[in-house]
Design an enzyme around this catalytic site. Structure first.
Site: not given
Length: 893
Positions: A433, A507
């Protein structure tokens, strides 16, 4: 006089006087000690863990001249995050997911920068200084530190989750030596360490000394390649040695037999090598000796590659059944003791997990050694996340800035060089991220320059960006990675709309609270396509700061519980196990969905079932399959499936001969167990289980000969049925059961009522307001009609029609209840529910039975023994269970 302390303020200084990054290894005094690999046994290793003196200062400006004046020290355990000593007021733990805990003005950090002053003494024997060089290793310090030895400034380092090594030989004296370490809470590197976790500080991993030969082996890079047909292992190693050093080496198989040896150049061909995989983590051992030093490195022959869009491991498509794992300890913070790492891995192994993503930083170097040993594929992730930079409006502010390139590459370099010799590493991940830009490309280029066939992962480079990268032709990225994709997006990613690379969900299935749901739906898609490599559930652990209570228990905390701002409240409690590693029901669901053996009915009426081996490399000869058949919750037959030695990826059929079965409900349950003990599980440990209902005629339990006829009483208000020492009373005005008496005891303390409301959860954040607007929370019941349908000696039937709605709103549902009381005293209840299609979906529909507080023992026939839902029930089975009201409740944090 203290130095200026300026290195932590600029991204241009990452380390000062640090050694070059190298592979993790410990030198030993003998080959036998090196082979055991217990570093505390080495005469050349000296731990500095333990009790240190410590002083905390809210700001670096308040730090006294500790080299010249006395300091009012307390003590602190090392390793440990200092905020975890909550009673002492050393700052506070802070949980934030995205937002930086300081103003976003890179590379600047606040002037009021908390710091910890660590101090301890240690002894060094005179022979060490005569014969050896002495290095100090810090395996993890958050966020940066300045090192002083005997009053002299030695150096500086940052990158919290990586090893920093210093040559301190020139600063030492025989006998007693003094060590000071100034640790700062924030530095410029904190902009690259914005991971979703509790923000804690200090020396949180091991500190130790290494005594090295003055001329020695400094580093080595092992290559365990395979021939195209996998029939030959090609061993080589790149050695970095001081001038004149030619190490001796030997290469042993897993049974301890030397299969190759030599001096200097490491090269050998191993015929028919046994290959390493998560299913069969077979390791050879390379021993290097140089002077009085012996260094051992476990080696696994493997080949990970991408062909025609499929991730191949040792030539076979492989499925990654994974979890994300943070370093987290409820009492120590980011410190994770060795025993805790072992327990984590054994727990995951027992629950059929084969892949770990080290979210979002490299773990303790011994963690990889354990993954090599026990068998896990590792997504080794660089210590890099700049999620909070989005607050500037430009997510690429850092990742496209040339001034930050060295900082980015340094994190990839240190990870790769430390972990390069481990068989377990499948993907090298560039972090998490942090948007995507040129500095990520520089990271990937570094890894590819060191190992051209390395598989590079970065979720931030996906979809259109990944296609652009592929068009550039540099070959920097080897997998398409995404988070939380919907099934439709997944289908697109592995179809014509995808990149053509293997697809991996780094994820998925957020495991917060009573979750995760839909695991089975994901794996139905994953199993259908070789291009779908698998995924890692977010996440393994609830991470929380535990506060000891007077009764010896612990209170687990959320972000904000310490007055910390900004915070993301309970978003840190989102794991498959509790902070103390007790298993959630979600982990049991993972265990079943990740099972190595799948059993499905082929023709259940004839007792035909199919058994499929979901492994890629090993047969199922280590497992046994037993079954039990139950009718109405009682066992009536049992047996074993004889043919379980199924080849990888193949399936076979088996038939079960049923005993005579009459009315009721019958189920067959297959239990798959370990035939022998393993390092992670005892003999007989259940690996997975499957339960199927057998097709029998379902009848009411009515028997005229066994029970008396029932009797009824009726007036304008009530309808009462007496049967077999049971009395059921229905209220005609409300249409509800208002009393149930059995053997003279009342079991209801309020009428049995329908309900649609429950406490909203985090996943309801978008719908909860629509629920309240619809009036679900304050819904009232109105009985539209009720009637006695029929009465006979065998059964009495009562029916009611009820609507539900809130004041000033139209009713949103109608439900027809049909109550059938049999002469055996059994109540059968059916509910036909019609919901207004214009209304939002219901939070739930169920019945509330308020029972006397004294009732504790509970027996039920249904799904259990854990919670079960439409999207989370594969770990459960339908059976007869006995428990207690107290034990039946799952205490989520």
């Amino acid at each position: 006089m203290l130095p200026e302390f300026s290195f932590h303020k600029t991204e241009q200084v990452l380390h000062e006087n640090c050694e070059e990054p190298r592979a993790y290894f410990i030198p030993y005094h003998s080959s036998a000690a090196a082979g055991r690999g217990i570093r505390e046994e080495s005469r050349f290793f000296k731990t500095l863990n333990g009790t240190w003196k410590f002083a905390f200062y809210p700001s670096l400006d308040e730090l006294p001249d500790f080299l010249e004046e006395p300091v009012p020290y307390e003590t602190i355990p090392v390793p440990m995050s200092w905020q975890m000593l909550t009673e002492r007021g050393y700052d506070i733990p802070q949980y934030t997911n995205v937002n930086y805990p300081f103003p976003c003005d890179p590379p600047r950090v606040p002037r009021e920068n908390p710091c910890g002053l660590y101090h301890r003494t240690f002894t060094v024997d005179e022979w060490v200084l005569v014969e050896k060089e002495v290095f100090i290793n810090f395996e993890g310090v958050d966020s940066c530190f300045y090192l002083f030895v005997n009053g002299a400034e030695v150096g500086y380092s940052q990158v919290a989750h990586m090893t920093s090594e210093f040559d301190i030989t020139p600063y030492l004296v025989p006998g007693l030596n003094e060590l000071h370490v100034v640790v700062l809470k924030w530095c410029d590197g904190s902009y690259l360490e914005d991971q979703d976790k509790w923000r804690t500080s200090g020396i949180f991993r091991d500190v130790y000394l290494l005594y090295r030969e003055r001329a020695c082996l400094r580093d080595f890079h092992v290559h365990a390649a395979l021939s195209e047909d996998l029939s030959r292992g090609l061993l080589s190693a790149t050695l970095s040695c001081d001038a004149g050093v030619r190490p001796r080496w030997s290469f042993s198989n897993g049974e301890g037999r030397i299969v190759a040896s030599g001096i200097g150049t490491v090269e050998a061909e191993i015929l028919s090598p046994r290959l390493w995989s998560a299913e069969d983590p077979y390791l050879y051992l390379l021993t290097l000796s140089c002077g009085k030093e012996y260094i051992c490195q476990p080696v696994g022959f493997k080949r990970a590659e991408v062909k025609e869009g499929v991730l191949l491991f040792n030539g076979e498509p492989v499925k990654l059944r994974g979890v994300n794992r943070h370093d987290s300890h409820p009492l120590l913070g980011s410190a994770t003791p060795y025993d805790s790492m072992v327990k984590d891995l054994l727990l995951l192994k027992r629950h059929n997990v084969n892949t770990i993503r080290t979210s979002h930083y490299p773990n303790d170097p011994r963690f990889l050694t354990l993954c090599d040993k026990y068998g896990f594929y590792l997504v080794d992730e660089a210590d890099l996340e700049s999620h909070g930079i989005y607050a500037t409006g430009n997510g690429r502010l850092l990742t496209d800035d040339p001034a930050w390139e060295n900082a980015y590459v340094d994190r990839a370099r240190r990870m790769f060089e430390r972990d390069k010799n481990h068989a377990c590493v499948l993907f090298w991940s560039l972090g998490n991220e942090s948007d995507f830009g040129e500095n990520h490309r520089a990271m990937a280029r570094y890894i590819k320059s060191r190992e051209p066939k390395a598989l590079v992962h970065y979720e931030g480079c996906n979809r259109g960006r990944l296609k652009e990268e592929l068009a550039r032709g540099e070959g920097l990225f080897d997998v398409e990675s995404r988070m939380y994709s919907s099934p439709a997006e997944m289908a697109d990613a592995i179809g014509d709309g995808g990149s053509g690379l293997p697809f991996f969900l780094c994820e998925y299935c957020h495991a917060m609270g009573n979750g995760p749901g839909d695991l089975a739906d994901y794996w139905e898609l994953i199993d259908k396509s070789d291009r779908f490599a698998g995924g890692c559930v977010w996440e393994m652990l609830d991470h929380s700061v535990a506060l000891p209570q007077p009764d010896g228990s612990f209170h687990y905390t959320y972000g904000g519980d310490f007055g910390d701002t900004p915070n993301d409240i309970n978003f840190c409690v989102d794991g498959l196990v509790y902070p103390d590693r007790r298993v959630h029901t979600g982990m049991l669901e993972v265990k079943q969905v990740y099972a190595p053996l799948m059993i499905t009915p082929e023709n259940i009426a004839e007792g035909l079932f199919r058994l499929k081996n979901r492994r890629s490399f090993t047969r199922l000869s280590d497992l046994s399959v037993d079954y039990v058949i139950e009718r109405n919750g009682r066992p009536v037959a049992q047996g074993s499936v004889m043919h379980t030695d199924i080849r990888p990826g193949e399936e076979t059929a088996t038939q079960v001969i049923y005993p005579p079965l009459d009315s009721g409900r019958a189920f067959i349950r297959f239990s798959v167990r370990q035939k022998d003990a393993t390092p992670w599980a005892p003999m007989g440990q259940e690996v997975c289980a499957y339960s199927f209902e057998l097709p029998l005629a379902e009848e009411l339990f009515i028997n005229d000969t066994a029970h008396d006829k029932l009797t009824v009483e009726e007036d304008d208000r009530l309808f009462r049925v007496n049967a077999e020492e049971c009395v059921y009373t229905f209220d005609k005005r409300t249409g509800l059961l208002v009393s149930f008496i059995s053997q003279g005891m009342e079991f209801l303390k309020a009428p049995m009522t329908p309900s649609v409301w429950r406490a909203p959860m985090d996943n309801d954040k978008d719908i909860r307001w629509k629920w309240r607007e619809a009036g679900y929370e304050d819904a009232e019941r109105n009985c539209l009609s009720s009637r006695v349908v029929s009465v006979s000696g065998k059964a009495a039937v009562f029916e009611s029609l009820i609507s539900m709605g809130a004041k000033s709103r139209r009713p949103f549902l109608r439900v027809k209840f049909t109550y059938t009381v049999t002469n055996a005293g059994v109540l059968h209840l059916s509910a036909e529910v019609k919901v207004d299609e214009k209304m939002p979906y219901l939070p739930r529909f169920g019945l509330v039975l308020a029972m006397p507080d004294a009732l504790e023992n509970l027996t039920y026939f249904g799904r259990g023994p854990m919670e079960a839902y439409a999207d989370k029930h594969l770990a459960s089975r339908v059976a007869l269970f006995s428990t207690t009201v107290t034990d039946n409740f799952e205490h989520y944090i």
